[in-house]
Design an enzyme around this catalytic site. Sequence first.
Site, PDB file in Angstrom:
ATOM      1  N   ARG A 184      32.098  37.939  33.967  1.00  0.00           N
ATOM      2  CA  ARG A 184      31.999  38.823  35.134  1.00  0.00           C
ATOM      3  C   ARG A 184      31.341  38.147  36.336  1.00  0.00           C
ATOM      4  O   ARG A 184      30.613  38.766  37.101  1.00  0.00           O
ATOM      5  CB  ARG A 184      31.251  40.122  34.777  1.00  0.00           C
ATOM      6  CG  ARG A 184      31.947  40.945  33.721  1.00  0.00           C
ATOM      7  CD  ARG A 184      33.279  41.503  34.174  1.00  0.00           C
ATOM      8  NE  ARG A 184      33.996  42.078  33.058  1.00  0.00           N
ATOM      9  CZ  ARG A 184      34.962  41.437  32.384  1.00  0.00           C
ATOM     10  NH1 ARG A 184      35.347  40.228  32.739  1.00  0.00           N
ATOM     11  NH2 ARG A 184      35.568  42.017  31.373  1.00  0.00           N
ATOM     12  N   SER A 237      31.739  49.815  33.700  1.00  0.00           N
ATOM     13  CA  SER A 237      30.584  49.418  32.876  1.00  0.00           C
ATOM     14  C   SER A 237      29.443  49.004  33.791  1.00  0.00           C
ATOM     15  O   SER A 237      29.627  48.116  34.635  1.00  0.00           O
ATOM     16  CB  SER A 237      30.960  48.249  31.971  1.00  0.00           C
ATOM     17  OG  SER A 237      31.915  48.688  31.046  1.00  0.00           O
ATOM     18  N   GLU A 307      25.984  44.657  35.641  1.00  0.00           N
ATOM     19  CA  GLU A 307      27.233  44.013  36.078  1.00  0.00           C
ATOM     20  C   GLU A 307      27.491  44.408  37.540  1.00  0.00           C
ATOM     21  O   GLU A 307      28.009  43.636  38.337  1.00  0.00           O
ATOM     22  CB  GLU A 307      28.376  44.510  35.185  1.00  0.00           C
ATOM     23  CG  GLU A 307      29.733  43.972  35.560  1.00  0.00           C
ATOM     24  CD  GLU A 307      30.853  44.503  34.669  1.00  0.00           C
ATOM     25  OE1 GLU A 307      30.657  44.594  33.435  1.00  0.00           O
ATOM     26  OE2 GLU A 307      31.917  44.849  35.215  1.00  0.00           O
TER      27      GLU A 307
HETATM   28  C1  LIG Z   1      36.559  53.268  36.244  1.00  0.00           C
HETATM   29  C2  LIG Z   1      36.281  51.794  36.361  1.00  0.00           C
HETATM   30  C3  LIG Z   1      36.723  50.924  35.361  1.00  0.00           C
HETATM   31  C4  LIG Z   1      36.471  49.566  35.448  1.00  0.00           C
HETATM   32  N1  LIG Z   1      36.931  48.741  34.454  1.00  0.00           N
HETATM   33  C5  LIG Z   1      36.722  47.407  34.541  1.00  0.00           C
HETATM   34  C6  LIG Z   1      37.215  46.523  33.529  1.00  0.00           C
HETATM   35  O1  LIG Z   1      37.862  46.929  32.570  1.00  0.00           O
HETATM   36  N2  LIG Z   1      36.966  45.205  33.672  1.00  0.00           N
HETATM   37  C7  LIG Z   1      36.279  44.693  34.735  1.00  0.00           C
HETATM   38  O2  LIG Z   1      36.099  43.494  34.822  1.00  0.00           O
HETATM   39  N3  LIG Z   1      35.785  45.521  35.705  1.00  0.00           N
HETATM   40  C8  LIG Z   1      36.000  46.843  35.630  1.00  0.00           C
HETATM   41  N4  LIG Z   1      35.509  47.671  36.611  1.00  0.00           N
HETATM   42  C9  LIG Z   1      34.694  47.098  37.705  1.00  0.00           C
HETATM   43  C10 LIG Z   1      35.504  46.746  38.973  1.00  0.00           C
HETATM   44  O3  LIG Z   1      36.707  47.468  39.004  1.00  0.00           O
HETATM   45  C11 LIG Z   1      35.816  45.262  39.075  1.00  0.00           C
HETATM   46  O4  LIG Z   1      34.643  44.487  39.051  1.00  0.00           O
HETATM   47  C12 LIG Z   1      36.610  44.935  40.355  1.00  0.00           C
HETATM   48  O5  LIG Z   1      37.193  43.692  40.213  1.00  0.00           O
HETATM   49  C13 LIG Z   1      35.760  44.956  41.620  1.00  0.00           C
HETATM   50  O6  LIG Z   1      36.645  44.826  42.728  1.00  0.00           O
HETATM   51  P1  LIG Z   1      36.302  45.500  44.127  1.00  0.00           P
HETATM   52  O7  LIG Z   1      37.347  45.085  45.097  1.00  0.00           O
HETATM   53  O8  LIG Z   1      36.112  46.939  43.980  1.00  0.00           O
HETATM   54  O9  LIG Z   1      34.943  44.769  44.474  1.00  0.00           O
HETATM   55  P2  LIG Z   1      33.581  45.392  45.145  1.00  0.00           P
HETATM   56  O10 LIG Z   1      33.033  46.373  44.203  1.00  0.00           O
HETATM   57  O11 LIG Z   1      33.957  45.872  46.507  1.00  0.00           O
HETATM   58  O12 LIG Z   1      32.724  44.104  45.235  1.00  0.00           O
HETATM   59  C14 LIG Z   1      32.193  43.505  44.071  1.00  0.00           C
HETATM   60  C15 LIG Z   1      31.522  42.177  44.471  1.00  0.00           C
HETATM   61  O13 LIG Z   1      32.515  41.258  44.907  1.00  0.00           O
HETATM   62  C16 LIG Z   1      32.234  40.828  46.241  1.00  0.00           C
HETATM   63  N5  LIG Z   1      33.529  40.695  46.905  1.00  0.00           N
HETATM   64  C17 LIG Z   1      34.444  41.668  47.135  1.00  0.00           C
HETATM   65  N6  LIG Z   1      35.506  41.158  47.784  1.00  0.00           N
HETATM   66  C18 LIG Z   1      35.257  39.846  47.953  1.00  0.00           C
HETATM   67  C19 LIG Z   1      35.965  38.782  48.563  1.00  0.00           C
HETATM   68  N7  LIG Z   1      37.150  38.958  49.162  1.00  0.00           N
HETATM   69  N8  LIG Z   1      35.399  37.540  48.569  1.00  0.00           N
HETATM   70  C20 LIG Z   1      34.190  37.349  47.996  1.00  0.00           C
HETATM   71  N9  LIG Z   1      33.464  38.312  47.415  1.00  0.00           N
HETATM   72  C21 LIG Z   1      33.994  39.550  47.393  1.00  0.00           C
HETATM   73  C22 LIG Z   1      31.344  41.911  46.845  1.00  0.00           C
HETATM   74  O14 LIG Z   1      30.510  41.411  47.865  1.00  0.00           O
HETATM   75  C23 LIG Z   1      30.537  42.335  45.637  1.00  0.00           C
HETATM   76  O15 LIG Z   1      29.469  41.443  45.446  1.00  0.00           O
HETATM   77  C24 LIG Z   1      35.750  49.038  36.545  1.00  0.00           C
HETATM   78  C25 LIG Z   1      35.318  49.914  37.559  1.00  0.00           C
HETATM   79  C26 LIG Z   1      35.580  51.272  37.471  1.00  0.00           C
HETATM   80  C27 LIG Z   1      35.118  52.190  38.572  1.00  0.00           C
END
Ligand SMILES: Cc1cc2nc3c(=O)[nH]c(=O)nc-3n(C[C@H](O)[C@H](O)[C@H](O)COP(=O)(O)OP(=O)(O)OC[C@H]3O[C@@H](n4cnc5c(N)ncnc54)[C@H](O)[C@@H]3O)c2cc1C
Length: 311
Positions: A184, A237, A307
Amino acid sequence: MKPGERWEFAAFWSGEVLWDVSMARYSTLRTGGPAEALVTVTHLAELKKLLAWLEERCIPWRVVGRGSNILVRSKGFAGVIIQLRGEFNHVIRLEESVEMGSDPVFVRAGAGCSVAKLVAWCTNHALGGMEFMAGIPGSVGGAVRMNAGAWGRAMADSLRSIILIDRLGQVMEVDHSGLRPGYRRMELAQASLDDLIVVAATFVLKRGRQREILRKCRENLKKRREKQPANMASAGSFFKNPEGDSAGRLIDAAGLKGLRHGQAMVSPDHANFLVNIGGATPEDILSLAGEVRERVYQKFGIWLEPEVHII
Ligand SMILES: Cc1cc2nc3c(=O)[nH]c(=O)nc-3n(C[C@H](O)[C@H](O)[C@H](O)COP(=O)(O)OP(=O)(O)OC[C@H]3O[C@@H](n4cnc5c(N)ncnc54)[C@H](O)[C@@H]3O)c2cc1C
């Protein structure tokens, strides 16, 4: 920003900007303090200009994706939150793989593109390799940064390269050998990703049978629906799984399912989901997370690491 800088910024920036906006609207936890400015960037040239302007004035910035793994503290973020949209939403097949006509196929997606769109695009084009991401919310940029994954696979397994921009606006492409993926999190062999923005990623995919790809996606979505609390605001998570164990199992075994702090609760369905049952403040979530960590430590001697990125 210092007094006067807001005016300067308003004059400089012709794109969309929201001032003092609650990040609850931009986080799947549905809570969060305010961002001083939330800026939507639609082109690479704009992003370069913006970073240069902010760097020159030492104004803090942070890029976010779809907010599915962040929690912004109540005091908020004093600086500019950047969202990538417009041309950052593209998905294209790279020419070199079209010409070859055989595997692998290289597909490039912009960092602002949603994972759902990427998975659907791959399915529509009968390209396999991204099915494990079906149902994971978020953007391609966020998924790369988090090295998101499920069912034993993670983003790094499918990546050929990523395109990044640094604080000074320099664009670079780093291929797979230059990545240092972890659980992660993603880093580079030469640097931390903390100071860089992912602008696009290229995936290595395989031609397949559309029906089979769709079947795998649906199967993964079904498993997800069975395991995860439905219709509850969460960040997925909350804690990372410690080596060889599962955070959910430890929290459950510590008897913490259903534990509440204010309007934040440990989900009775999935112990590693901290859910906002309606009107939770960031402090509710953080104090609940604090008690969960403390009690798991007391019982098992293991400190759970979040996480979720706390901003
Ligand atoms: C219901 C639910 C289920 C989930 N299931 C999973 C799962 O099965 N597996 C899993 O791994 N995760 C899971 N997640 C967590 C999440 O979906 C992932 O971590 C996802 O990849 C985050 O993407 P985001 O665009 O929402 O990032 P954000 O939440 O917007 O950002 C996360 C981090 O990434 C950074 N970031 C965002 N965009 C960029 C970019 N372009 N360049 C550099 N840094 C950046 C941000 O600054 C922050 O530090 C789940 C979340 C939810 C709500």
